[in-house]
Design an enzyme around this catalytic site. Structure first.
Site, short mmCIF file in Angstrom:
data_model
loop_
_atom_site.label_atom_id
_atom_site.label_comp_id
_atom_site.label_asym_id
_atom_site.label_seq_id
_atom_site.Cartn_x
_atom_site.Cartn_y
_atom_site.Cartn_z
N TYR A 1 19.70 -6.70 -0.15
CA TYR A 1 20.34 -5.48 -0.66
C TYR A 1 21.71 -5.84 -1.23
CZ TYR A 1 16.82 -2.07 0.66
OH TYR A 1 15.68 -1.33 0.71
N LYS B 1 9.38 -13.90 5.75
CA LYS B 1 8.58 -14.52 4.69
C LYS B 1 8.99 -15.98 4.56
CE LYS B 1 5.31 -14.00 1.57
NZ LYS B 1 3.91 -13.85 2.02
N ASP C 1 3.74 -9.37 4.44
CA ASP C 1 2.52 -8.83 3.85
C ASP C 1 1.45 -8.60 4.92
OD1 ASP C 1 2.78 -11.59 4.00
OD2 ASP C 1 1.41 -12.01 2.35
N ASP D 1 13.55 -1.61 5.69
CA ASP D 1 13.50 -0.34 4.97
C ASP D 1 12.06 0.03 4.63
OD1 ASP D 1 14.41 1.90 3.68
OD2 ASP D 1 15.34 0.85 2.00
N ASP E 1 9.65 3.10 6.57
CA ASP E 1 9.03 4.20 5.81
C ASP E 1 7.52 4.23 6.08
OD1 ASP E 1 11.49 4.81 4.77
OD2 ASP E 1 10.91 4.61 2.67
#
Length: 357
Positions: free
Chosen positions: A133, A186, A219, A243, A247
């Site tokens: 970010y 990742k 993933d 984030d 959600d």
């Protein structure tokens, strides 16, 4: 008896409606539990632009320094006038300014709310200050550059200090829950950045030998959450992944509109629902305030831990119990299949708090 100074920032769109509803329930629970709350309303968003020409003015930040915590309503920064859109949005600015490094987002199924996940009770610990970010991962300026008009570069930042403190927060929470932490990363592709994230979390894990630890690539983790969310307890990850996952889990347990969160440093916490300002329904008294109400519950529990004040836990438990029982009884807002307005929903919870015990 200790008094707690709590900032109230109502925000934009449905913000004033849902924050007012949350404050009414918070006040009722605090009064019943004998907690002294000194609520201080402060300007933010469009209201602050009109008065200070700034959606998050310095005056508000200075006043928040005097608070143990605050409730932050949603903002409609996409609609702000030119010049304000380019700045950090109010939420991002407060996270950056106060170094609110831990974004804590639970996802728990509720009786009376239809859930895609079936059953789940997990919490995501999202590192809040760096990662990918770019509006908050640099000391000054943003971590993005146009090399040419047709080439953009965005930097991800990973530091051992930031990773260590979010990992400790996650493992400390796990010790109070089901003693399981899942690290999401990742590292197979972004080998240095996420390699450091994974390695540092694993090092912190050694200090909590009672906690079971596993890790998944981002993933794969999305698929596992859809298939078996009930198997997860505490999840720790970096900013952008946190984030996205929060959600997802919010929707899996019922609706993103129900999803609470707090953002904390070592001395202060900001309660903030995960959803947006919904300007299309602003002023209609139909918005669902559960997200911000449960965020206020989280704030009370966080304050209890910091101040060792059992009355804060009593207030939090009262508020949470009354909210869940109200929903279970069939009193819901329109989006959940009910008929109650925002204010009537809050009134029903307040009455239940007054009747409890």
């Amino acid at each position: 008896m200790t008094s707690y100074r709590i900032g109230i920032l109502k925000g934009d769109g449905i913000g004033p409606e849902i924050v007012d509803a949350a404050v009414s329930v918070l006040d009722a629970a605090a009064q019943r539990a004998g907690v002294l709350l000194n609520a201080v309303e402060l300007p933010m968003g469009w209201n602050a632009i009109q008065t200070y020409n700034d959606p998050m003015p310095q005056y508000t930040k200075e006043e928040l320094k005097k608070c143990q915590g605050w409730l932050l309503g949603p903002h409609d920064s996409a609609a702000y006038p030119p010049g304000h859109k380019e700045k950090r949005n109010p939420s991002g600015e407060l996270r950056h300014y106060f170094d609110l490094y831990a974004n804590i987002r639970p996802a728990k199924t509720m009786t009376g709310i239809k859930s895609v996940a079936g059953e789940a009770d997990l919490v995501i610990f999202r590192e809040n200050t760096e990662g990918f970010y770019s509006d908050r991962n640099m000391y000054a300026g943003a971590g993005e550059w146009h090399i040419t008009p047709e080439t953009a570069v965005s930097a991800g930042v990973f530091t051992k200090k930031a990773i260590s403190r979010i990992a400790h927060a996650a493992f400390q929470s796990a010790m109070e829950r089901r003693k399981k932490v899942t690290i999401v990363h990742k590292a197979n592709v972004i080998k240095l950045g996420f390699g450091l994230f994974l390695q540092t979390c694993r090092e912190v894990a050694e200090q909590y030998p009672e906690v079971e630890v596993d890790d998944y690539h981002i993933d794969a983790m999305t698929a596992h959450l859809v298939r078996r969310a009930k198997d997860f307890d505490v999840i720790v990850t970096e900013n952008m992944f946190g984030d996205i996952l929060s959600d997802l889990t919010g929707e899996l347990v019922g609706s993103l509109g129900l999803a609470p969160s707090i953002n904390s440093n070592d001395t202060q916490a900001m309660a903030q629902a995960a959803h947006g300002s919904a300007p299309d329904i602003a002023g209609k008294n139909i918005a669902n305030p559960i997200g911000i109400m449960l965020s206020a519950v989280m704030l009370l529990k966080w304050l209890k831990t910091k101040h060792n004040d059992e009355q804060l836990k009593e207030a939090a438990d009262l508020m949470e119990k009354a909210l869940f029982e109200t929903v279970e009884s069939g009193v819901k807002t329109v989006d959940l299949g009910g008929t109650a307005s925002t204010s009537k929903f809050a009134e029903a919870i307040v009455k239940r708090i007054q009747d409890l015990g």
